[in-house]
Design an enzyme around this catalytic site. Sequence first.
Site, mmCIF file in Angstrom:
data_model
loop_
_atom_site.group_PDB
_atom_site.id
_atom_site.type_symbol
_atom_site.label_atom_id
_atom_site.label_comp_id
_atom_site.label_asym_id
_atom_site.label_seq_id
_atom_site.Cartn_x
_atom_site.Cartn_y
_atom_site.Cartn_z
ATOM 1 N N THR B 23 0.756 -1.189 0.366
ATOM 2 C CA THR B 23 0.082 0.058 -0.249
ATOM 3 C C THR B 23 0.623 1.733 -0.025
ATOM 4 O O THR B 23 2.133 1.105 0.544
ATOM 5 C CB THR B 23 -0.690 0.352 1.001
ATOM 6 N N CYS B 29 -3.306 7.149 8.043
ATOM 7 C CA CYS B 29 -3.581 6.111 8.197
ATOM 8 C C CYS B 29 -2.191 4.739 8.745
ATOM 9 O O CYS B 29 -1.828 5.449 8.594
ATOM 10 C CB CYS B 29 -4.147 5.431 6.886
ATOM 11 N N HIS B 46 -5.324 -1.401 5.157
ATOM 12 C CA HIS B 46 -5.023 0.410 5.223
ATOM 13 C C HIS B 46 -6.546 1.265 5.724
ATOM 14 O O HIS B 46 -7.158 0.998 4.889
ATOM 15 C CB HIS B 46 -5.133 0.910 3.671
#
Lengths: 206, 161
Positions: B23, B29, B46
């Site tokens: 990711t 995040c 994520h």
Amino acid sequence: MAINIDDLSNLHLDVLREIGNIGAGNAVTALAKMLNKKVDMDVPKVKILEFKDVGEILGEAETLVVGILLSVSGDISGNMMFIIEYKSAHILVNMLMGKPIDNFDDFSELEISALKEIGNILASSYLSALSGLTGLRILPSIPDIAIDMAGAIISVPAIEFGKVGDTVLYIEAVFTEGNNKVRGDFFLVPDIESYETLLKALGVIS
Amino acid sequence: MENIIKVGMADLKSSRHPCNITTLGLGSCVGIALYDRVSKISGLAHIMLPSSSQAKNVTNVAKFADTAIEKLVEDMIKLGANKNTIVAKLAGGAQMFSFENPSEIMRIGERNVLASREKLKELNIPVISADTGGRHGRTIELHSIDGRLLIKTIGYGIKEI
């Protein structure tokens, strides 16, 4: 009435597009004044994306970008962010400080200040257009700056959008000065209550 | 030949060995990497927000730490993973901007990390390593060959946890 940006009607989108148009137009006029140069602007685009695609707003999620964040207070509260590609940020600073346009050295402290000021002027003129249109009192804070991967910077407004829905709404503006093209994205993220205040002030909802 | 799987924001994926799940550009995040040491089944989420409990309706479970972890474990078990041999690694949860008066939004990264740890604890999944906080973005890659998590940054180097 609770607003969910995921089911904004076409009318609402038209209004937001118009705000984007006037706001970005104002911002570009301010920029032209600051640079003392003629700056042209394409018609800004209102874009709505799902989270899984937002990393790619400025190319790749790992693209180096400059993000300028301000908080907004007054009759509405929330955040406003202006994101530009690293290269575009350099072009802006070079123009402002009279450096060769192809100078891409790391930003000095002075250049970072200049960037903050550019962000400040762009955001303030954007907000003052919105203020004029709605009659609402909208005050920007001192800007804060971050230079990092696009995905990481965009996560900040995206998370705010995440609290109310599953999409991100932003305005893409492209302006050109001579042969230099600068692309920037404006994110206005009102708090959920402020969304209503905004749309009411614009007469879109009663 | 390499099986590279990309996970977007508010997204989660899992796969059997061999695979690399990645990711890009984690900011506030958090990336939650789960790995079954025996079957080598791997999973990556994520997440954007700590808890689904404040949300009116949850249309995307991958958005919240609690619901994402639950779903990811479920998916991995469906692929044949054993919950007792799953371990976790965490990355992300940075604070990208530093306002003088940090409001709630500014500390969201920290809250995302805490909520992820809490949920993993509830499921008895040990967090064996983490690279969280700070003020920079991270790209992560989970390698199913040995469960190593590669972390790339701009200006803060590359590391493996």
